[in-house]
Write a protein that holds these residues in place. Structure first.
Motif, short mmCIF file in Angstrom:
data_model
loop_
_atom_site.label_atom_id
_atom_site.label_comp_id
_atom_site.label_asym_id
_atom_site.label_seq_id
_atom_site.Cartn_x
_atom_site.Cartn_y
_atom_site.Cartn_z
N HIS A 59 -0.75 -0.01 18.71
CA HIS A 59 -0.89 0.71 19.98
C HIS A 59 -0.57 -0.23 21.14
N GLY A 60 -0.24 -1.47 20.81
CA GLY A 60 0.07 -2.43 21.88
C GLY A 60 -1.10 -2.61 22.82
N GLN A 61 -2.32 -2.63 22.29
CA GLN A 61 -3.49 -2.70 23.17
C GLN A 61 -4.42 -3.89 22.89
N GLY A 62 -4.14 -4.68 21.85
CA GLY A 62 -5.07 -5.75 21.49
C GLY A 62 -5.43 -6.63 22.68
N VAL B 271 -14.79 -21.30 23.64
CA VAL B 271 -13.96 -21.78 22.53
C VAL B 271 -12.74 -20.89 22.43
N GLY B 272 -11.56 -21.48 22.47
CA GLY B 272 -10.32 -20.71 22.37
C GLY B 272 -9.68 -20.54 23.72
N GLY B 273 -8.51 -21.14 23.87
CA GLY B 273 -7.78 -21.04 25.14
C GLY B 273 -6.61 -20.09 25.02
N ILE C 46 -15.96 -12.52 21.78
CA ILE C 46 -15.22 -11.73 22.77
C ILE C 46 -13.74 -11.76 22.41
N GLY C 47 -13.03 -10.69 22.78
CA GLY C 47 -11.60 -10.62 22.47
C GLY C 47 -11.38 -10.37 20.99
N ASP C 48 -10.26 -10.90 20.46
CA ASP C 48 -9.95 -10.68 19.05
C ASP C 48 -11.05 -11.20 18.13
N THR D 113 -7.69 -14.47 26.11
CA THR D 113 -9.07 -14.10 26.45
C THR D 113 -9.83 -15.28 27.05
N GLY D 114 -9.81 -16.41 26.36
CA GLY D 114 -10.59 -17.57 26.83
C GLY D 114 -10.12 -18.03 28.20
N ALA D 115 -8.79 -18.03 28.41
CA ALA D 115 -8.27 -18.52 29.69
C ALA D 115 -8.66 -17.58 30.83
N ARG E 14 -11.42 -28.60 18.33
CA ARG E 14 -11.61 -27.45 17.44
C ARG E 14 -13.09 -27.25 17.10
N LEU E 15 -13.55 -26.02 17.28
CA LEU E 15 -14.91 -25.69 16.84
C LEU E 15 -14.94 -25.72 15.32
N ASP E 16 -15.87 -26.52 14.77
CA ASP E 16 -15.96 -26.62 13.31
C ASP E 16 -17.25 -26.03 12.76
N TYR F 254 -12.50 -25.21 25.22
CA TYR F 254 -12.05 -26.00 24.06
C TYR F 254 -10.96 -25.24 23.32
N GLU F 255 -9.80 -25.83 23.17
CA GLU F 255 -8.67 -25.18 22.49
C GLU F 255 -8.17 -26.10 21.37
N SER F 256 -8.05 -25.54 20.17
CA SER F 256 -7.69 -26.40 19.03
C SER F 256 -6.22 -26.87 19.09
C1 LIG Z 1 2.56 -8.91 15.85
C2 LIG Z 1 1.57 -8.70 16.96
C3 LIG Z 1 1.93 -7.91 18.05
C4 LIG Z 1 1.03 -7.68 19.08
N1 LIG Z 1 1.41 -6.87 20.11
C5 LIG Z 1 0.54 -6.63 21.12
C6 LIG Z 1 0.93 -5.81 22.23
O1 LIG Z 1 2.05 -5.30 22.28
N2 LIG Z 1 0.03 -5.61 23.24
C7 LIG Z 1 -1.23 -6.15 23.21
O2 LIG Z 1 -2.00 -5.93 24.13
N3 LIG Z 1 -1.62 -6.93 22.16
C8 LIG Z 1 -0.78 -7.18 21.13
N4 LIG Z 1 -1.15 -7.99 20.09
C9 LIG Z 1 -2.54 -8.51 20.06
C10 LIG Z 1 -2.72 -9.76 20.92
O3 LIG Z 1 -1.81 -10.75 20.51
C11 LIG Z 1 -4.16 -10.24 20.74
O4 LIG Z 1 -5.06 -9.18 20.96
C12 LIG Z 1 -4.49 -11.36 21.72
O5 LIG Z 1 -3.62 -12.45 21.53
C13 LIG Z 1 -5.94 -11.82 21.52
O6 LIG Z 1 -6.24 -12.84 22.40
P1 LIG Z 1 -7.45 -13.84 22.09
O7 LIG Z 1 -7.38 -14.87 23.17
O8 LIG Z 1 -8.70 -13.07 21.91
O9 LIG Z 1 -7.09 -14.46 20.67
P2 LIG Z 1 -5.85 -15.39 20.32
O10 LIG Z 1 -4.63 -14.98 21.05
O11 LIG Z 1 -5.79 -15.45 18.83
O12 LIG Z 1 -6.28 -16.82 20.87
C14 LIG Z 1 -7.31 -17.55 20.24
C15 LIG Z 1 -7.18 -19.00 20.66
O13 LIG Z 1 -8.24 -19.73 20.08
C16 LIG Z 1 -7.76 -20.92 19.50
N5 LIG Z 1 -8.66 -21.25 18.38
C17 LIG Z 1 -8.77 -20.62 17.20
N6 LIG Z 1 -9.73 -21.19 16.44
C18 LIG Z 1 -10.27 -22.19 17.19
C19 LIG Z 1 -11.30 -23.12 16.97
N7 LIG Z 1 -11.99 -23.17 15.81
N8 LIG Z 1 -11.60 -24.01 17.95
C20 LIG Z 1 -10.91 -23.98 19.13
N9 LIG Z 1 -9.91 -23.12 19.39
C21 LIG Z 1 -9.60 -22.22 18.44
C22 LIG Z 1 -6.35 -20.57 19.05
O14 LIG Z 1 -5.54 -21.72 18.94
C23 LIG Z 1 -5.89 -19.65 20.17
O15 LIG Z 1 -5.30 -20.34 21.23
C24 LIG Z 1 -0.27 -8.26 19.04
C25 LIG Z 1 -0.63 -9.06 17.96
C26 LIG Z 1 0.27 -9.28 16.92
C27 LIG Z 1 -0.15 -10.13 15.77
#
Ligand SMILES: Cc1cc2nc3c(=O)[nH]c(=O)nc-3n(C[C@H](O)[C@H](O)[C@H](O)COP(=O)(O)OP(=O)(O)OC[C@H]3O[C@@H](n4cnc5c(N)ncnc54)[C@H](O)[C@@H]3O)c2cc1C
Length: 457
Positions: free
Chosen positions: A318-321, A15-17, A307-309, A20-22, A138-140, A39-41
């Motif tokens: 820290h630019g590490q998320g 869930v989530g493209g 996993i991921g955020d 991380t998901g990709a 979208r996961l509900d 699955y990506e919303s």
């Molecule tokens: C202002 C800002 C600056 C940043 N700067 C940095 C940086 O310099 N360096 C760095 O490494 N990181 C940085 N980050 C962090 C980084 O953006 C995140 O750590 C990263 O995007 C996380 O990836 P993710 O795929 O786990 O989550 P996300 O990027 O949030 O992706 C989640 C995906 O899931 C989808 N989704 C959500 N809910 C559902 C659902 N119910 N069903 C289906 N799909 C769903 C969303 O549409 C989205 O596509 C920053 C973040 C912010 C806010």
């Protein structure tokens, strides 16, 4: 890379493209899994230009690059990366100072558009046999007893029941899966909002190019708030203003055009001159939320994994998320190769990654103060210069914490944090009192302290 998975080839839902998901889908496909549903919303990012005011430029560092190389996708994504050699600090009196990120020429971070990076990863994943990407799904809801998840097809307006065998939740900081796991008392989870929010502004190519160095991250530190700007390949910069959400000088208090203009022009005179649309952008763009997610455990037996955020969103200072998220993907792929059940793989993943995620989340919060306040302090600048000098003299024992985090993927975050606090104490002792420059530093004492308190790496 990868190879055969020890876990049999059954259906896997993600869930989530986002990034991380990709990346996870790409790694698991290469591991031999051929029934992956992603699955990506949102709608397909390849068909859109992105949301205005939500483009976000990220600093991609060694850990993220290492993960992309391990997945075999770095070459396809590398063209959109711009190297940044250090921080350019813009003082209120108009002076600028440059602080290199590292000591060596290859110690750079890369500016990349999150949207473009995500587009690229989705494009690769969608092109692989065995991965089906379902946009606008979208996961509900989740039923842990029945081991199913309810996914809403937003275009067709109906829900489908998906078995969790397993369902990997990469649905970001506001994860629905995490909230459902907490409601079902499977995990503990906390979402801690920062008092600051952020807003995106832009420096167009004609104003940015030539005026601001294109190979640096620019910072306007102003104590309780700050502006940063990262370069784009057309000479433009994407700027982000971090400001309290409420209070005397805040997003809430800055409402009318005159107040916004006065605030921006007085706080960041050179940036203001380079941002002709800043007042209208300030009014039009949303305030983004920032916070830290702390959760545990990250899995519901072998059914679902955060996993991921979704597991550990952190503040971006820290630019590490995303770099951390990419490391997660590599670790989960490794765990999946070592175990014959998802449950065992999830347990090992959780045990391996949680201490590191906690460490980088804490360091990201610490850097928050460093970026908006300390970078402009002469003592801090002396300690930065000294830490690079100590690394030059004692490279096996002393590596600045920032460098350990950003340029050394082989050093776990938890080790960087532990050694970093010892190093900070040594730096404070060596620069105490009247020590004002590197020539005043007692390097014999430095050697004694480093040998006594820091094991060789
Ligand atoms: C202002 C800002 C600056 C940043 N700067 C940095 C940086 O310099 N360096 C760095 O490494 N990181 C940085 N980050 C962090 C980084 O953006 C995140 O750590 C990263 O995007 C996380 O990836 P993710 O795929 O786990 O989550 P996300 O990027 O949030 O992706 C989640 C995906 O899931 C989808 N989704 C959500 N809910 C559902 C659902 N119910 N069903 C289906 N799909 C769903 C969303 O549409 C989205 O596509 C920053 C973040 C912010 C806010």
């Amino acid at each position: 890379m990868s190879g055969d998975s020890a876990i049999g080839d059954g259906p896997i839902g993600i869930v989530g493209g986002g990034p991380t998901g990709a990346l996870l889908a790409i790694l698991l496909q290469a591991r031999g899994h051929s029934q992956i549903d992603l699955y990506e919303s949102r709608a397909d990012p390849r068909l859109s230009k992105g949301e205005s005011g939500r483009s976000i430029n990220l600093a991609l560092a060694d850990r993220g690059i290492h993960a992309l190389k391990t997945a075999g996708v770095f070459e396809r994504l590398g063209a959109s990366l711009l190297p940044m050699r250090g921080r350019c600090i813009h003082h209120l009196d108009g002076r600028t100072t440059f602080q290199p990120y590292g000591r060596l020429p290859n110690e750079v971070n890369y500016s990349v558009s999150r949207f473009k990076l995500n587009q690229g990863l989705i494009d690769i994943a969608a092109g692989l046999a065995g991965i089906r990407v379902h946009f606008e799904h979208r996961l509900d809801a989740v039923d842990f007893a029945q081991q199913t998840a309810s996914i809403r097809d937003l275009r067709a307006g109906r829900s489908v029941q998906v078995p969790m065998r397993p369902l990997l939740a990469a649905d970001g900081a506001g994860s629905i899966m995490r909230r459902r796991m907490r409601e079902a008392h499977i995990i503990d989870a906390q979402e801690l909002d920062l008092e600051h929010g952020y807003k995106e502004l832009s420096v167009p190519p004609a104003r940015g190019g030539g005026v601001f160095a294109g190979d640096a991250l620019h910072i306007w530190p102003r104590g309780n708030f700050m502006l940063i700007a990262l370069p784009n390949d057309d000479g433009s910069f994407t700027a982000t203003l971090f400001l309290p959400k409420r209070g005397a000088t805040s997003f809430e208090s800055l409402q009318d055009a005159h107040a916004i203009e006065t605030f921006l022009s007085r706080s960041f005179p050179d940036a203001y001159a380079a941002m002709p649309d800043c007042v209208s952008e300030f009014k039009a763009h949303p305030v983004g939320f920032l916070g830290t997610v702390s959760a545990g455990p990250w899995h519901a037996s072998g059914q679902a994994l955060l996993i991921g955020d979704a597991a550990h969103a952190m503040v971006p200072f820290h630019g590490q998320g995303m770099n951390c998220c990419f490391e997660d993907c590599i670790e989960l792929d490794r765990c999946a190769a070592r175990h014959t059940s998802w449950q065992a793989a999830f347990s090992e993943f959780d045990a391996a990654r949680k201490p590191d995620a906690d460490a980088i989340s804490a360091m990201a919060l610490e850097n928050y103060l460093e970026m908006r306040e300390h970078v402009a302090d002469p003592k801090f600048q002396l300690q930065q210069a000294l830490s690079l000098e100590l690394e030059r003299r004692f490279p096996r024992r002393f590596i600045p914490r920032y460098s350990m985090v950003m340029f050394h993927h082989e050093i776990p975050y938890r080790t960087a944090r532990q050694r970093g606090s010892t190093q900070a104490a040594i730096l404070a002792e060596l620069t105490a009192g009247t020590v004002a420059s590197l020539t005043d530093v007692d390097f014999c004492r430095a050697e004694r302290e480093i040998e006594a308190r820091l094991e060789p790496l």
